[in-house]
Design a protein around this motif. Structure first.
Motif, PDB file in Angstrom:
ATOM      1  N   ARG A 137      -6.538  31.040  53.304  1.00 26.46           N
ATOM      2  CA  ARG A 137      -5.728  32.252  53.486  1.00 26.46           C
ATOM      3  C   ARG A 137      -6.242  32.994  54.725  1.00 26.46           C
ATOM      4  N   PRO A 138      -5.391  33.785  55.359  1.00 25.62           N
ATOM      5  CA  PRO A 138      -5.864  34.557  56.514  1.00 25.62           C
ATOM      6  C   PRO A 138      -6.747  35.723  56.093  1.00 25.62           C
ATOM      7  N   VAL A 139      -7.576  36.143  57.026  1.00 26.69           N
ATOM      8  CA  VAL A 139      -8.368  37.368  56.880  1.00 26.69           C
ATOM      9  C   VAL A 139      -7.692  38.406  57.754  1.00 26.69           C
ATOM     10  N   LYS A 140      -7.544  39.615  57.232  1.00 22.28           N
ATOM     11  CA  LYS A 140      -6.849  40.690  57.939  1.00 22.28           C
ATOM     12  C   LYS A 140      -7.829  41.791  58.339  1.00 22.28           C
ATOM     13  N   VAL A 141      -7.436  42.590  59.308  1.00 25.75           N
ATOM     14  CA  VAL A 141      -8.225  43.742  59.730  1.00 25.75           C
ATOM     15  C   VAL A 141      -8.477  44.643  58.519  1.00 25.75           C
ATOM     16  N   GLY A 142      -9.718  45.063  58.364  1.00 28.54           N
ATOM     17  CA  GLY A 142     -10.098  45.949  57.274  1.00 28.54           C
ATOM     18  C   GLY A 142     -10.634  45.228  56.053  1.00 28.54           C
ATOM     19  N   ASP A 143     -10.349  43.935  55.934  1.00 27.78           N
ATOM     20  CA  ASP A 143     -10.904  43.176  54.820  1.00 27.78           C
ATOM     21  C   ASP A 143     -12.426  43.136  54.940  1.00 27.78           C
ATOM     22  N   VAL A 144     -13.100  43.064  53.806  1.00 26.31           N
ATOM     23  CA  VAL A 144     -14.543  42.841  53.800  1.00 26.31           C
ATOM     24  C   VAL A 144     -14.751  41.354  53.526  1.00 26.31           C
ATOM     25  N   LEU A 145     -15.373  40.671  54.478  1.00 29.64           N
ATOM     26  CA  LEU A 145     -15.656  39.250  54.330  1.00 29.64           C
ATOM     27  C   LEU A 145     -17.019  39.091  53.673  1.00 29.64           C
ATOM     28  N   SER A 146     -17.050  38.374  52.556  1.00 27.74           N
ATOM     29  CA  SER A 146     -18.296  38.062  51.854  1.00 27.74           C
ATOM     30  C   SER A 146     -18.494  36.564  51.930  1.00 27.74           C
ATOM     31  N   VAL A 147     -19.685  36.139  52.370  1.00 30.22           N
ATOM     32  CA  VAL A 147     -19.965  34.720  52.533  1.00 30.22           C
ATOM     33  C   VAL A 147     -21.059  34.308  51.548  1.00 30.22           C
ATOM     34  N   TYR A 148     -20.752  33.271  50.781  1.00 26.77           N
ATOM     35  CA  TYR A 148     -21.641  32.772  49.728  1.00 26.77           C
ATOM     36  C   TYR A 148     -22.160  31.397  50.132  1.00 26.77           C
ATOM     37  N   THR A 149     -23.425  31.119  49.803  1.00 26.75           N
ATOM     38  CA  THR A 149     -24.035  29.847  50.165  1.00 26.75           C
ATOM     39  C   THR A 149     -24.723  29.206  48.970  1.00 26.75           C
ATOM     40  N   GLU A 150     -24.745  27.875  48.995  1.00 30.68           N
ATOM     41  CA  GLU A 150     -25.452  27.115  47.965  1.00 30.68           C
ATOM     42  C   GLU A 150     -25.956  25.817  48.592  1.00 30.68           C
ATOM     43  N   VAL A 151     -27.265  25.593  48.499  1.00 29.82           N
ATOM     44  CA  VAL A 151     -27.834  24.340  48.997  1.00 29.82           C
ATOM     45  C   VAL A 151     -27.394  23.236  48.046  1.00 29.82           C
ATOM     46  N   GLU A 152     -26.659  22.257  48.580  1.00 31.11           N
ATOM     47  CA  GLU A 152     -26.137  21.155  47.758  1.00 31.11           C
ATOM     48  C   GLU A 152     -27.074  19.964  47.710  1.00 31.11           C
ATOM     49  N   ALA A 153     -27.688  19.645  48.854  1.00 26.24           N
ATOM     50  CA  ALA A 153     -28.541  18.462  48.925  1.00 26.24           C
ATOM     51  C   ALA A 153     -29.592  18.662  50.003  1.00 26.24           C
ATOM     52  N   VAL A 154     -30.764  18.080  49.758  1.00 24.84           N
ATOM     53  CA  VAL A 154     -31.849  18.150  50.729  1.00 24.84           C
ATOM     54  C   VAL A 154     -32.345  16.736  50.983  1.00 24.84           C
ATOM     55  N   GLY A 155     -32.356  16.354  52.261  1.00 20.80           N
ATOM     56  CA  GLY A 155     -32.911  15.064  52.663  1.00 20.80           C
ATOM     57  C   GLY A 155     -34.307  15.275  53.214  1.00 20.80           C
ATOM     58  N   ARG A 156     -34.777  14.336  54.007  1.00 18.80           N
ATOM     59  CA  ARG A 156     -36.122  14.472  54.573  1.00 18.80           C
ATOM     60  C   ARG A 156     -36.192  15.634  55.562  1.00 18.80           C
ATOM     61  N   THR A 157     -35.214  15.692  56.508  1.00 14.36           N
ATOM     62  CA  THR A 157     -35.214  16.764  57.512  1.00 14.36           C
ATOM     63  C   THR A 157     -33.944  17.600  57.487  1.00 14.36           C
ATOM     64  N   SER A 158     -32.956  17.195  56.698  1.00 13.81           N
ATOM     65  CA  SER A 158     -31.664  17.882  56.725  1.00 13.81           C
ATOM     66  C   SER A 158     -31.275  18.429  55.360  1.00 13.81           C
ATOM     67  N   MET A 159     -30.294  19.338  55.391  1.00 14.49           N
ATOM     68  CA  MET A 159     -29.771  19.964  54.178  1.00 14.49           C
ATOM     69  C   MET A 159     -28.267  20.096  54.312  1.00 14.49           C
ATOM     70  N   LYS A 160     -27.554  19.858  53.231  1.00  8.78           N
ATOM     71  CA  LYS A 160     -26.128  20.161  53.159  1.00  8.78           C
ATOM     72  C   LYS A 160     -25.993  21.453  52.382  1.00  8.78           C
ATOM     73  N   ILE A 161     -25.307  22.426  52.994  1.00 12.34           N
ATOM     74  CA  ILE A 161     -25.142  23.741  52.388  1.00 12.34           C
ATOM     75  C   ILE A 161     -23.658  24.037  52.267  1.00 12.34           C
ATOM     76  N   HIS A 162     -23.223  24.264  51.029  1.00  8.06           N
ATOM     77  CA  HIS A 162     -21.827  24.637  50.784  1.00  8.06           C
ATOM     78  C   HIS A 162     -21.690  26.124  51.116  1.00  8.06           C
TER      79      HIS A 162
END
Length: 136
Positions: free
Chosen positions: A70-95
């Motif tokens: 969906r579009p974001v409009k002027v005045g909206d408050v954007l909230s960003v959520y994160t979750e580490v999904e997987a961890v390798g030796r040197t890398s991470m996938k983060i949703h």
């Protein structure tokens, strides 16, 4: 506040990492917030989660399956959520999910999601192992 009547699948996934207002300077010619502006905030939030998990510097190396819902409009408050999904030796996938609380309402809608890959790096910019989590 989550929109009334949302099921658990429709609630934000992960931890609230970044919140910011969408401003007029961030719009395209149609008056919607630029997708790149949203993606930048998602990358920053993913980086915060990556630094926390890797206990040091990280760099973004890939973004998989970015979906603009969906579009974001002027005045909206954007909230960003994160979750580490997987961890390798040197890398991470983060949703990473972005949700908008619509201007002057209590409506909270998911607007974008993606999976970001970060690599932990040392002072010279070379990949380094992601520390193991202590067992509890």
């Amino acid at each position: 506040m989550i929109e009334p009547g949302l099921t658990p699948e429709e609630e934000p996934r992960g931890n609230l990492t970044v919140r910011i207002n969408a401003m007029p300077a961030d719009t395209n010619a149609n008056g919607d917030i630029f997708g790149g502006w949203v993606m930048s905030r998602m990358d920053a939030a993913g980086g915060i989660a990556g630094v926390d998990r890797a206990q040091g510097r990280v760099v973004t190396v890939a973004v998989d399956a970015m979906t603009f819902i969906r579009p974001v409009k002027v005045g909206d408050v954007l909230s960003v959520y994160t979750e580490v999904e997987a961890v390798g030796r040197t890398s991470m996938k983060i949703h990473v999910e972005a949700w908008a609380r619509r201007f002057h309402t209590s409506i909270h809608e998911k607007v974008t999601d993606a999976t970001f890959t970060f690599v932990a790096i040392d002072e010279e910019g070379k990949p380094r192992p992601v520390p193991k989590l202590p067992e509890s």
